[in-house]
Design an enzyme around this catalytic site. Structure first.
Site, PDB file in Angstrom:
ATOM      1  N   TYR A 106       7.361  32.405   5.899  1.00  0.00           N
ATOM      2  CA  TYR A 106       6.133  31.982   5.222  1.00  0.00           C
ATOM      3  C   TYR A 106       5.458  30.833   5.976  1.00  0.00           C
ATOM      4  O   TYR A 106       6.117  29.912   6.468  1.00  0.00           O
ATOM      5  CB  TYR A 106       6.402  31.538   3.779  1.00  0.00           C
ATOM      6  N   GLY A 161      -0.920  40.077  -6.281  1.00  0.00           N
ATOM      7  CA  GLY A 161      -1.408  39.048  -5.371  1.00  0.00           C
ATOM      8  C   GLY A 161      -2.840  38.627  -5.708  1.00  0.00           C
ATOM      9  O   GLY A 161      -3.565  38.118  -4.849  1.00  0.00           O
ATOM     10  N   THR A 188      -9.451  40.514  -8.959  1.00  0.00           N
ATOM     11  CA  THR A 188     -10.617  40.339  -8.090  1.00  0.00           C
ATOM     12  C   THR A 188     -11.162  41.638  -7.493  1.00  0.00           C
ATOM     13  O   THR A 188     -12.311  41.681  -7.074  1.00  0.00           O
ATOM     14  CB  THR A 188     -10.266  39.400  -6.915  1.00  0.00           C
TER      15      THR A 188
HETATM   16  N1  LIG Z   1       9.823  39.607  -0.901  1.00  0.00           N
HETATM   17  C1  LIG Z   1       8.612  39.864  -0.448  1.00  0.00           C
HETATM   18  O1  LIG Z   1       8.414  40.692   0.454  1.00  0.00           O
HETATM   19  C2  LIG Z   1       7.432  39.145  -1.044  1.00  0.00           C
HETATM   20  C3  LIG Z   1       6.127  39.569  -0.771  1.00  0.00           C
HETATM   21  C4  LIG Z   1       5.069  38.858  -1.343  1.00  0.00           C
HETATM   22  C5  LIG Z   1       5.325  37.756  -2.158  1.00  0.00           C
HETATM   23  N2  LIG Z   1       6.623  37.358  -2.383  1.00  0.00           N
HETATM   24  C6  LIG Z   1       6.922  36.191  -3.246  1.00  0.00           C
HETATM   25  O2  LIG Z   1       6.282  36.372  -4.492  1.00  0.00           O
HETATM   26  C7  LIG Z   1       5.476  35.235  -4.775  1.00  0.00           C
HETATM   27  C8  LIG Z   1       4.307  35.651  -5.610  1.00  0.00           C
HETATM   28  O3  LIG Z   1       3.493  36.562  -4.872  1.00  0.00           O
HETATM   29  P1  LIG Z   1       1.935  36.521  -5.082  1.00  0.00           P
HETATM   30  O4  LIG Z   1       1.415  35.167  -4.772  1.00  0.00           O
HETATM   31  O5  LIG Z   1       1.371  37.676  -4.347  1.00  0.00           O
HETATM   32  O6  LIG Z   1       1.899  36.747  -6.681  1.00  0.00           O
HETATM   33  P2  LIG Z   1       0.819  36.962  -7.766  1.00  0.00           P
HETATM   34  O7  LIG Z   1       1.215  36.049  -8.881  1.00  0.00           O
HETATM   35  O8  LIG Z   1       0.705  38.442  -8.023  1.00  0.00           O
HETATM   36  O9  LIG Z   1      -0.585  36.493  -7.135  1.00  0.00           O
HETATM   37  C9  LIG Z   1      -0.942  35.135  -7.026  1.00  0.00           C
HETATM   38  C10 LIG Z   1      -2.323  35.078  -6.451  1.00  0.00           C
HETATM   39  O10 LIG Z   1      -3.229  35.581  -7.416  1.00  0.00           O
HETATM   40  C11 LIG Z   1      -4.242  34.583  -7.675  1.00  0.00           C
HETATM   41  N3  LIG Z   1      -4.572  34.614  -9.101  1.00  0.00           N
HETATM   42  C12 LIG Z   1      -3.757  34.384 -10.132  1.00  0.00           C
HETATM   43  N4  LIG Z   1      -4.409  34.485 -11.311  1.00  0.00           N
HETATM   44  C13 LIG Z   1      -5.670  34.776 -10.985  1.00  0.00           C
HETATM   45  C14 LIG Z   1      -6.813  34.986 -11.747  1.00  0.00           C
HETATM   46  N5  LIG Z   1      -6.785  34.939 -13.089  1.00  0.00           N
HETATM   47  N6  LIG Z   1      -7.952  35.273 -11.088  1.00  0.00           N
HETATM   48  C15 LIG Z   1      -7.976  35.325  -9.737  1.00  0.00           C
HETATM   49  N7  LIG Z   1      -6.899  35.116  -8.942  1.00  0.00           N
HETATM   50  C16 LIG Z   1      -5.755  34.852  -9.576  1.00  0.00           C
HETATM   51  C17 LIG Z   1      -3.586  33.265  -7.320  1.00  0.00           C
HETATM   52  O11 LIG Z   1      -4.587  32.304  -7.013  1.00  0.00           O
HETATM   53  P3  LIG Z   1      -4.501  30.793  -7.617  1.00  0.00           P
HETATM   54  O12 LIG Z   1      -3.416  30.100  -6.874  1.00  0.00           O
HETATM   55  O13 LIG Z   1      -5.852  30.250  -7.346  1.00  0.00           O
HETATM   56  O14 LIG Z   1      -4.218  30.925  -9.093  1.00  0.00           O
HETATM   57  C18 LIG Z   1      -2.752  33.645  -6.112  1.00  0.00           C
HETATM   58  O15 LIG Z   1      -3.560  33.681  -4.958  1.00  0.00           O
HETATM   59  C19 LIG Z   1       5.130  34.665  -3.390  1.00  0.00           C
HETATM   60  O16 LIG Z   1       4.786  33.295  -3.438  1.00  0.00           O
HETATM   61  C20 LIG Z   1       6.429  34.867  -2.661  1.00  0.00           C
HETATM   62  O17 LIG Z   1       7.324  33.838  -2.999  1.00  0.00           O
HETATM   63  C21 LIG Z   1       7.657  38.038  -1.851  1.00  0.00           C
END
Ligand SMILES: NC(=O)c1ccc[n+]([C@@H]2O[C@H](COP(=O)([O-])OP(=O)(O)OC[C@H]3O[C@@H](n4cnc5c(N)ncnc54)[C@H](OP(=O)(O)O)[C@@H]3O)[C@@H](O)[C@H]2O)c1
Length: 306
Positions: free
Chosen positions: A58, A220, A225
């Site tokens: 990351y 994500g 969006t």
């Molecule tokens: N193992 C793997 O291969 C893998 C792959 C991907 C991710 N991950 C892990 O999973 C975690 C979570 O993944 P993710 O960040 O993709 O999860 P997510 O919770 O599905 O998405 C979060 C994203 O959505 C945005 N968001 C949330 N609520 C929103 C809303 N109401 N309107 C608009 N945008 C909104 C957030 O922006 P804001 O911050 O502005 O709220 C952030 O950019 C990562 O941090 C990582 O640790 C693991």
């Protein structure tokens, strides 16, 4: 409603972790410096989120930099207050890895040991709670990979071993050579990505007794969006369902949807926004009705009814 985050066990051998995990993948875009991230970590602790998810790779814009950023923040808050899950095996082009000529995956002994030592050093801890194999390395020698992970457990550098994005057969292959149990498979699951409910992934988790960690439970952010016609329709449905349960909006309905499955998946949320995280806490305290759950399946993938 009293909002609590239950402490859960990933596997009967551990580790205990919070029923909602915070993911650090986007942390460098969300927090301008380690001090601001430390404030956020304190807030997470105050709200019962004690488990953090990260990975060696990351970093934005530079891969391989988040663990160091997180380590600086943890030094201010106390790393021993958290369970830390990290991952190894993804290789990307980066000034921090000048030897990488193409993106690839590497579960060799050399890479796993190097990655573990770097994670310990960057995070400023003596032991990692969970080390996950991040994405399938199709050139993996299972004896070498499993033997290395078992040795790192014996050395006290990692407490538990897990996988991420591995098929059932590949997970079983690793498990067949490991002494340590596989405590989780971290996978994608959301109303936009339903594969684990029908490809055997969740059945395997229940059968062998681990809880999967669920990444990108709201796609994500795409669920909120995207202007894609199908996503707009799904967002409308999730918004309507959210109202029924007094949830803030479609994102929280998606998390309640993920939370409903009997596999007991642990959502890893990626938002850096406190109100949105509070919404997610409300969502994991919501028991979605069976017919609402199926209406989301019908909107996303009607072929699952055939
Ligand atoms: N193992 C793997 O291969 C893998 C792959 C991907 C991710 N991950 C892990 O999973 C975690 C979570 O993944 P993710 O960040 O993709 O999860 P997510 O919770 O599905 O998405 C979060 C994203 O959505 C945005 N968001 C949330 N609520 C929103 C809303 N109401 N309107 C608009 N945008 C909104 C957030 O922006 P804001 O911050 O502005 O709220 C952030 O950019 C990562 O941090 C990582 O640790 C693991």
């Amino acid at each position: 409603m009293t909002l609590t985050i239950p402490k859960v066990q990933m596997h009967k051998s551990g580790p205990p972790c919070s029923g909602l995990v915070w993911g650090t993948m986007r942390s460098q875009s969300q927090f301008s410096n380690a001090h601001a991230l430390a404030d956020h970590l304190r807030w997470l602790l105050d709200h019962g989120i004690t488990t953090l998810d990260t990975a060696s790779v990351y970093g934005h814009p530079d891969p391989f930099t988040v663990e160091e950023f997180l380590g600086e923040a943890l030094a201010q808050v106390g790393a021993d207050k958290f369970e830390i899950v990290t991952k190894c095996g993804i290789q990307r082009l980066s000034k921090h890895r000048p030897e990488n000529k193409v993106r690839h995956f590497d579960f060799s002994e050399k890479e796993i040991r190097k990655s573990t030592d770097l994670s310990l050093q960057k995070l400023g801890v003596d032991c990692l709670d969970v080390m996950l194999l991040h994405r399938p390395d199709y050139l993996m020698d299972p004896d070498e990979t499993a033997g290395t992970l078992d040795d790192l457990v014996a050395q006290g550098k990692i407490k538990h071993v897990g996988v991420s994005n591995l098929s059932v057969s590949r997970t079983e292959l690793v498990a067949s050579r490991l002494k340590a149990p596989i405590v989780t498979n971290q996978i994608e699951f959301s109303p936009l990505h339903l594969n684990p409910i029908s490809d055997g992934t969740f059945d395997h988790a229940i059968r062998t007794g681990y809880k999967p960690m669920i990444w990108s439970p709201i796609g994500g952010g795409r669920l909120l969006t995207s202007e894609d016609e199908h996503v707009v329709k799904l967002r409308g449905l999730l918004g309507t369902i959210a109202k029924t349960y007094g949830l803030d909006g479609p994102a929280d309905a998606a998390i309640a949807f993920v939370n409903k499955h009997p596999v007991g998946g642990i959502p890893v949320v990626g938002s850096g926004n406190r109100d949105r995280i509070l919404g997610a806490i409300k969502a994991i305290n919501t028991d979605m009705d069976r017919q609402d759950w199926y209406s989301i399946i019908a909107a996303t993938n009607p072929s699952l009814f055939l």
